[in-house]
Design a protein around this motif. Structure first.
Motif, PDB file in Angstrom:
ATOM      1  N   GLU A  27       0.834  -1.215   0.000  1.00  0.00           N
ATOM      2  CA  GLU A  27       0.000   0.000   0.000  1.00  0.00           C
ATOM      3  C   GLU A  27       0.861   1.254   0.000  1.00  0.00           C
ATOM      4  O   GLU A  27       0.587   2.218  -0.735  1.00  0.00           O
ATOM      5  N   GLU A  28       1.905   1.241   0.803  1.00  0.00           N
ATOM      6  CA  GLU A  28       2.779   2.411   0.887  1.00  0.00           C
ATOM      7  C   GLU A  28       3.448   2.701  -0.461  1.00  0.00           C
ATOM      8  O   GLU A  28       3.504   3.857  -0.905  1.00  0.00           O
ATOM      9  N   ALA A  29       3.939   1.636  -1.142  1.00  0.00           N
ATOM     10  CA  ALA A  29       4.608   1.824  -2.429  1.00  0.00           C
ATOM     11  C   ALA A  29       3.632   2.331  -3.489  1.00  0.00           C
ATOM     12  O   ALA A  29       3.969   3.204  -4.307  1.00  0.00           O
ATOM     13  N   VAL A  30       2.410   1.813  -3.491  1.00  0.00           N
ATOM     14  CA  VAL A  30       1.421   2.222  -4.493  1.00  0.00           C
ATOM     15  C   VAL A  30       0.985   3.663  -4.249  1.00  0.00           C
ATOM     16  O   VAL A  30       0.789   4.443  -5.189  1.00  0.00           O
ATOM     17  N   ARG A  31       0.828   4.047  -2.988  1.00  0.00           N
ATOM     18  CA  ARG A  31       0.383   5.413  -2.676  1.00  0.00           C
ATOM     19  C   ARG A  31       1.363   6.462  -3.210  1.00  0.00           C
ATOM     20  O   ARG A  31       0.961   7.529  -3.689  1.00  0.00           O
ATOM     21  N   LYS A  32       2.656   6.155  -3.137  1.00  0.00           N
ATOM     22  CA  LYS A  32       3.651   7.109  -3.620  1.00  0.00           C
ATOM     23  C   LYS A  32       3.462   7.365  -5.117  1.00  0.00           C
ATOM     24  O   LYS A  32       3.532   8.511  -5.575  1.00  0.00           O
ATOM     25  N   VAL A  33       3.200   6.296  -5.880  1.00  0.00           N
ATOM     26  CA  VAL A  33       2.990   6.445  -7.322  1.00  0.00           C
ATOM     27  C   VAL A  33       1.699   7.203  -7.604  1.00  0.00           C
ATOM     28  O   VAL A  33       1.645   8.084  -8.482  1.00  0.00           O
ATOM     29  N   LEU A  34       0.644   6.894  -6.867  1.00  0.00           N
ATOM     30  CA  LEU A  34      -0.639   7.572  -7.077  1.00  0.00           C
ATOM     31  C   LEU A  34      -0.541   9.057  -6.734  1.00  0.00           C
ATOM     32  O   LEU A  34      -1.132   9.916  -7.416  1.00  0.00           O
ATOM     33  N   VAL A  77      -6.958   2.002 -10.738  1.00  0.00           N
ATOM     34  CA  VAL A  77      -6.651   0.934  -9.784  1.00  0.00           C
ATOM     35  C   VAL A  77      -5.138   0.859  -9.663  1.00  0.00           C
ATOM     36  O   VAL A  77      -4.441   0.661 -10.670  1.00  0.00           O
ATOM     37  N   GLY A  78      -4.636   1.029  -8.468  1.00  0.00           N
ATOM     38  CA  GLY A  78      -3.195   0.967  -8.242  1.00  0.00           C
ATOM     39  C   GLY A  78      -2.781  -0.377  -7.667  1.00  0.00           C
ATOM     40  O   GLY A  78      -3.391  -0.864  -6.715  1.00  0.00           O
ATOM     41  N   VAL A  79      -1.761  -0.997  -8.265  1.00  0.00           N
ATOM     42  CA  VAL A  79      -1.235  -2.276  -7.798  1.00  0.00           C
ATOM     43  C   VAL A  79       0.281  -2.181  -7.730  1.00  0.00           C
ATOM     44  O   VAL A  79       0.898  -1.359  -8.417  1.00  0.00           O
ATOM     45  N   LEU A  80       0.879  -3.030  -6.899  1.00  0.00           N
ATOM     46  CA  LEU A  80       2.335  -3.026  -6.799  1.00  0.00           C
ATOM     47  C   LEU A  80       2.972  -3.477  -8.108  1.00  0.00           C
ATOM     48  O   LEU A  80       3.903  -2.845  -8.608  1.00  0.00           O
ATOM     49  N   ASP A  81       2.463  -4.581  -8.655  1.00  0.00           N
ATOM     50  CA  ASP A  81       3.011  -5.169  -9.873  1.00  0.00           C
ATOM     51  C   ASP A  81       1.874  -5.841 -10.617  1.00  0.00           C
ATOM     52  O   ASP A  81       0.851  -6.189 -10.026  1.00  0.00           O
ATOM     53  N   ARG A  82       2.041  -6.041 -11.904  1.00  0.00           N
ATOM     54  CA  ARG A  82       0.980  -6.627 -12.718  1.00  0.00           C
ATOM     55  C   ARG A  82       0.607  -8.027 -12.265  1.00  0.00           C
ATOM     56  O   ARG A  82      -0.522  -8.481 -12.457  1.00  0.00           O
ATOM     57  N   ASP A  83       1.552  -8.767 -11.605  1.00  0.00           N
ATOM     58  CA  ASP A  83       1.234 -10.128 -11.197  1.00  0.00           C
ATOM     59  C   ASP A  83       0.289 -10.171  -9.997  1.00  0.00           C
ATOM     60  O   ASP A  83      -0.192 -11.235  -9.628  1.00  0.00           O
ATOM     61  N   ARG A  84       0.005  -8.984  -9.362  1.00  0.00           N
ATOM     62  CA  ARG A  84      -0.969  -8.981  -8.266  1.00  0.00           C
ATOM     63  C   ARG A  84      -2.392  -9.169  -8.786  1.00  0.00           C
ATOM     64  O   ARG A  84      -3.307  -9.451  -8.027  1.00  0.00           O
ATOM     65  N   LEU A  85      -2.562  -9.012 -10.097  1.00  0.00           N
ATOM     66  CA  LEU A  85      -3.852  -9.263 -10.736  1.00  0.00           C
ATOM     67  C   LEU A  85      -3.838 -10.592 -11.479  1.00  0.00           C
ATOM     68  O   LEU A  85      -4.638 -10.812 -12.385  1.00  0.00           O
ATOM     69  N   ALA A 109       3.123   0.099  -9.609  1.00  0.00           N
ATOM     70  CA  ALA A 109       4.161   0.837  -8.894  1.00  0.00           C
ATOM     71  C   ALA A 109       5.557   0.384  -9.281  1.00  0.00           C
ATOM     72  O   ALA A 109       6.529   1.125  -9.112  1.00  0.00           O
ATOM     73  N   GLN A 110       5.682  -0.816  -9.772  1.00  0.00           N
ATOM     74  CA  GLN A 110       6.982  -1.329 -10.184  1.00  0.00           C
ATOM     75  C   GLN A 110       6.779  -2.330 -11.318  1.00  0.00           C
ATOM     76  O   GLN A 110       5.679  -2.814 -11.557  1.00  0.00           O
TER      77      GLN A 110
END
Length: 529
Positions: A27-34, A77-85, A109-110
């Motif tokens: 969540e922290e990493a995604v928030r920075k990108v958003l 929709v913010g995700v850390l990496d595409r594999d989270r979906l 985010a990455q």
């Protein structure tokens, strides 16, 4: 807050590697990108899940995310990496199509960003299918590893200890509860019911395996059905299955069922001090089935001679005895109890007294008339011969296919050495060949067991004569127990057709004791050797 400034955050862990980065860290990493893109993610739009299955559509939180997209509440929709979906190929493609339809962007985010447009969706589908195949391959590899551990190394897949024993240097040895386990089996060999044994242990103040005060009959049943007490550890005894009724918070194969006895792998020599012999173990299993059929809760108002041996050909369930307005009937259990979403069985009821007299009369005539039962045995022997020959031919054909698959694998490797094949193509071809080889090997094993079983059940006329002599007193007996003994001795099964008609099948054992009295097994206590 404007809709086009609102984003949801999807945090997910599904493997041990992903758990290295916690949900909060994601969540922290995604928030920075958003934040850099001027998007806000209120706490109520943050979803955190631990979901290992590729069936992502079954995840309640994922359905909640889809609802926000469809209602227009979020713009991204913010995700850390595409594999989270990561999901099954078509499920992932459907989700991306929904995002595109409602103007919702997927921000990572990455790693690589999500690809857009029709071509991008095709690429995402291909990636999802590749991931799905690798996951299924890993799952199959894990199952093959458990089977190989049992077959090749002679060791169980896990070291779960039966009550009264413990694992020590890959062997089951007695522990502090061993004497109590022997007492439980001694009571079982005396004919005591599971709940009767549980009551006696509770009265003695003995703690249960879980440390509780009150014993349950189901706990005793698990002990008395474990073949490890007879010196044989059964590997791969259960398998995961889809539950009949699923809780909203579960997914995947969350239930388990016992495999048929012939599909289990039996490991010998791992128990240092067996409690009973194999014959005693089998006797207890028969006694448990007998106790269950004639338990007071299962037999009310009258004794139902055919309880548990009438099978419905429409739904496969067993008939049970019911008394209505002083009249006794047999009803298919499928009429009252059905699986989730299944229809009730339409099979009609059977008049209990009429059916019982007809069935027992047929069995008595079969045993008392030599021409009838010898003729039946001749017909059954011919049928057994045909079945054995058919299985033998199929075994030979499978052995030929097995040789062909091995040659195919060798040819693939030779071609790969001569030509410049891509690793992906080579891997796909080898995977398909190995999958076919596994199926052939499992089929060979199953057919071999069936063939052995048929050969052990081959009945000769002498066996029938011995059985007839043993059952003479029982045939003339007037009690329900005498009649039940006769029906079980000849393996009687009634196949109810659902329209009031029925057929009788008999399965006579291959070996019958020459003694006139049924053997009584008495346990003299634990063995020292």
């Amino acid at each position: 807050m404007l809709k086009d400034k609102v984003a949801a955050i999807w945090c997910r862990v599904s493997t041990s590697d992903q758990r290295e980065m916690s949900l909060d860290s994601q969540e922290e990493a995604v928030r920075k990108v958003l934040d850099k893109q001027g998007l806000e993610a209120p706490p109520r739009y943050v979803l955190k899940v631990d979901w290992t299955s590729l069936a992502l559509m079954a995840c309640p939180q994922f359905q909640q995310l889809r609802g926000w997209i469809a209602s227009g509440e979020i713009s991204a929709v913010g995700v850390l990496d595409r594999d989270r979906l990561q999901a099954q190929g078509l499920q992932r493609l459907l989700f991306l199509s929904e995002c595109q339809e409602h103007g919702v962007s997927v921000i990572t985010a990455q790693g690589l960003p999500m690809l857009e447009g029709p071509e991008g969706q095709l690429v995402e589908l291909a990636l999802a299918l590749g991931k799905e195949r690798s996951v299924l391959r890993a799952q199959q590899g894990a199952r093959d590893g458990l089977r190989a551990r049992a077959l090749q190394k002679g060791l169980p897949p896990n070291y779960q200890s039966p009550y009264g024993m413990k694992w020590e240097d890959d062997r089951l040895v007695p522990d502090s509860n061993y004497e109590l386990a022997c007492d439980i089996w001694r009571m079982g060999l005396e004919g005591e019911t599971q709940w009767g044994i549980a009551k006696r242990l509770t009265q003695r103040g003995v703690s249960t395996p879980g440390g509780k005060r009150v014993w349950k009959g189901t706990t005793i049943g698990k002990i008395l059905s474990n073949r490890a007490y007879a010196g044989t550890v059964e590997a791969l005894k259960t398998e995961a299955v889809e539950p009949r009724r699923r809780s909203k918070t579960t997914y995947g194969k969350t239930s388990s069922r016992l495999r048929p006895t012939e599909e289990r792998i039996k490991l010998e020599g791992l128990v240092s001090r067996p409690v009973v012999t194999e014959d005693e173990f089998q006797w207890v299993q028969e006694r448990r089935r007998f106790n269950q059929r004639f338990a007071s809760k299962n037999t009310r108002n009258r004794d139902y001679l055919l309880k548990g041996i009438i099978k419905c050909v429409l739904c496969g369930r067993v008939y049970t005895g019911v008394c209505r307005k002083s009249l006794a009937y047999y009803y298919c259990r499928g009429r009252a109890k059905t699986d989730w979403g299944a229809e009730k069985c339409p099979a009609g009821k059977l008049n209990a007294p009429e059916l019982e007299e007809a069935v027992f009369g047929t069995v008595s005539g079969f045993l008392n008339d030599p021409e009838i039962y010898l003729g039946e045995m001749g017909r059954r022997q011919a049928l057994h011969r045909d079945t054995i020959e058919s299985l033998t031919r199929e075994l030979q054909a499978l052995e030929g296919r097995s040789r062909e698959e091995r040659e195919t694998e060798a040819n693939i490797l030779r071609l790969a050495a001569r030509h410049n094949f891509s690793e992906e193509v080579l891997e796909q071809e080898l995977d398909l060949t190995k999958a076919r080889q596994r199926w052939i090997a499992e089929r060979l094993e199953l057919l071999s067991r069936r063939l052995t079983d048929l050969e052990t059940r081959f009945v000769d006329p002498e066996t029938m004569n011995i059985l007839h002599q043993r059952l003479q007193d029982r045939l003339a007996g007037a009690t329900g127990q005498d009649r039940r003994f006769v029906l079980e001795a000849v393996g009687a099964t009634i196949l109810a057709q659902g329209d009031g008609s029925w057929e009788l099948e008999l399965l006579v054992p291959r070996a019958v004791s020459t003694e006139t009295q049924e053997p009584q097994i008495v346990n003299t206590g634990p063995r020292l050797g």
